[in-house]
Design a protein around this motif. Structure first.
Motif, PDB file in Angstrom:
ATOM      1  N   UNK A  14      58.246 -34.210 -23.667  1.00 19.39           N
ATOM      2  CA  UNK A  14      57.008 -33.492 -23.955  1.00 19.39           C
ATOM      3  C   UNK A  14      55.963 -34.478 -24.473  1.00 19.39           C
ATOM      4  N   UNK A  15      54.697 -34.228 -24.145  1.00 20.53           N
ATOM      5  CA  UNK A  15      53.584 -35.070 -24.597  1.00 20.53           C
ATOM      6  C   UNK A  15      52.468 -34.171 -25.130  1.00 20.53           C
ATOM      7  N   UNK A  16      51.581 -34.715 -25.967  1.00 18.58           N
ATOM      8  CA  UNK A  16      50.406 -33.933 -26.356  1.00 18.58           C
ATOM      9  C   UNK A  16      49.464 -33.797 -25.166  1.00 18.58           C
ATOM     10  N   UNK A  17      48.713 -32.716 -25.121  1.00 24.36           N
ATOM     11  CA  UNK A  17      47.777 -32.492 -24.019  1.00 24.36           C
ATOM     12  C   UNK A  17      46.585 -33.441 -24.147  1.00 24.36           C
ATOM     13  N   UNK A  18      46.167 -34.097 -23.076  1.00 25.36           N
ATOM     14  CA  UNK A  18      45.016 -35.004 -23.154  1.00 25.36           C
ATOM     15  C   UNK A  18      43.672 -34.279 -23.228  1.00 25.36           C
ATOM     16  N   UNK A  19      43.669 -32.968 -23.041  1.00 22.22           N
ATOM     17  CA  UNK A  19      42.424 -32.203 -23.081  1.00 22.22           C
ATOM     18  C   UNK A  19      41.965 -31.891 -24.504  1.00 22.22           C
ATOM     19  N   UNK A  27      57.467 -30.718 -19.017  1.00 23.47           N
ATOM     20  CA  UNK A  27      57.777 -30.970 -17.601  1.00 23.47           C
ATOM     21  C   UNK A  27      57.983 -29.665 -16.830  1.00 23.47           C
ATOM     22  N   UNK A  28      57.523 -29.665 -15.588  1.00 18.43           N
ATOM     23  CA  UNK A  28      57.756 -28.537 -14.681  1.00 18.43           C
ATOM     24  C   UNK A  28      58.975 -28.902 -13.836  1.00 18.43           C
ATOM     25  N   UNK A  29      59.942 -28.037 -13.819  1.00 18.28           N
ATOM     26  CA  UNK A  29      61.226 -28.317 -13.159  1.00 18.28           C
ATOM     27  C   UNK A  29      61.047 -28.664 -11.686  1.00 18.28           C
ATOM     28  N   UNK A  31      59.671 -31.048 -10.161  1.00 20.78           N
ATOM     29  CA  UNK A  31      58.408 -31.661  -9.718  1.00 20.78           C
ATOM     30  C   UNK A  31      58.113 -32.874 -10.583  1.00 20.78           C
ATOM     31  N   UNK A  32      57.141 -33.644 -10.172  1.00 21.25           N
ATOM     32  CA  UNK A  32      56.623 -34.739 -10.995  1.00 21.25           C
ATOM     33  C   UNK A  32      55.327 -34.277 -11.624  1.00 21.25           C
ATOM     34  N   UNK A  33      55.405 -33.171 -12.353  1.00 21.50           N
ATOM     35  CA  UNK A  33      54.211 -32.573 -12.943  1.00 21.50           C
ATOM     36  C   UNK A  33      54.534 -32.044 -14.334  1.00 21.50           C
ATOM     37  N   UNK A  34      53.458 -31.854 -15.092  1.00 23.77           N
ATOM     38  CA  UNK A  34      53.552 -31.290 -16.432  1.00 23.77           C
ATOM     39  C   UNK A  34      52.599 -30.110 -16.523  1.00 23.77           C
ATOM     40  N   UNK A  35      52.943 -29.138 -17.342  1.00 24.71           N
ATOM     41  CA  UNK A  35      52.065 -28.013 -17.602  1.00 24.71           C
ATOM     42  C   UNK A  35      51.763 -27.935 -19.088  1.00 24.71           C
ATOM     43  N   UNK A  36      50.542 -27.578 -19.439  1.00 25.66           N
ATOM     44  CA  UNK A  36      50.145 -27.456 -20.840  1.00 25.66           C
ATOM     45  C   UNK A  36      50.363 -26.013 -21.295  1.00 25.66           C
ATOM     46  N   UNK A  37      50.953 -25.858 -22.473  1.00 26.55           N
ATOM     47  CA  UNK A  37      51.211 -24.516 -22.981  1.00 26.55           C
ATOM     48  C   UNK A  37      49.982 -23.898 -23.630  1.00 26.55           C
ATOM     49  N   UNK A  38      48.912 -24.669 -23.798  1.00 31.67           N
ATOM     50  CA  UNK A  38      47.709 -24.165 -24.469  1.00 31.67           C
ATOM     51  C   UNK A  38      46.561 -23.917 -23.492  1.00 31.67           C
TER      52      UNK A  38
END
Length: 136
Positions: A14-19, A27-29, A31-38
């Motif tokens: 997990x990483x902090x959101x850059x926004x 991480x999104x299962x 895939x090579x992608x991440x989703x932000x929970x906020x």
């Protein structure tokens, strides 16, 4: 002091959101992608795992960041950011000259009133543009 050297992005961490919305990228299962929970944005890992790129349909330019180990840095600085000071100075000078030539001074005041009024109005316009550009 932490180094500014980019680190490879781990697809299981997990990483902090850059926004800057205090969200967490998870991480999104499969895939090579991440989703932000906020902010509900999706970020795809690019450039051999060193850059994440925001997928967005309403933003005209793709935004990308590099992970330095403790924070995100903009990966591809946009051309507009480098020219922002020059643009603001040019707008200031043009608006100042335009206002100086078009303002009518009262009979009791001289040229100093026109110069001060044009200076104040120009500064207010440039300040507003700077504040808007800072947000992006």
């Amino acid at each position: 002091m932490q180094s500014q050297k980019p680190h490879k992005i781990d697809l299981t961490t997990d990483y902090p959101c850059p926004c800057r919305r205090r969200g967490r990228l998870t991480p999104i299962a499969l895939t090579e992608a991440f989703g932000c929970n906020r902010c509900q944005q999706i970020f795809v890992v690019q450039e051999n795992g060193y850059v994440i790129e925001q997928l967005s349909t309403n933003y005209p330019y793709k935004r990308a960041w590099r992970w330095t180990g403790n924070q995100w840095n903009v990966a591809h600085a946009s051309l507009g950011r480098g020219y922002l000071p020059l643009t603001l100075v040019t707008i200031f000078v043009l608006v100042f000259l335009l206002l100086l030539t078009t303002l009518q001074s009262p009979l009791s005041a001289s040229v100093t009133f026109r110069v001060i009024a044009a200076l104040v109005l120009s500064m207010m316009l440039v300040l507003m543009l700077w504040l808007v550009c800072r947000r992006y």
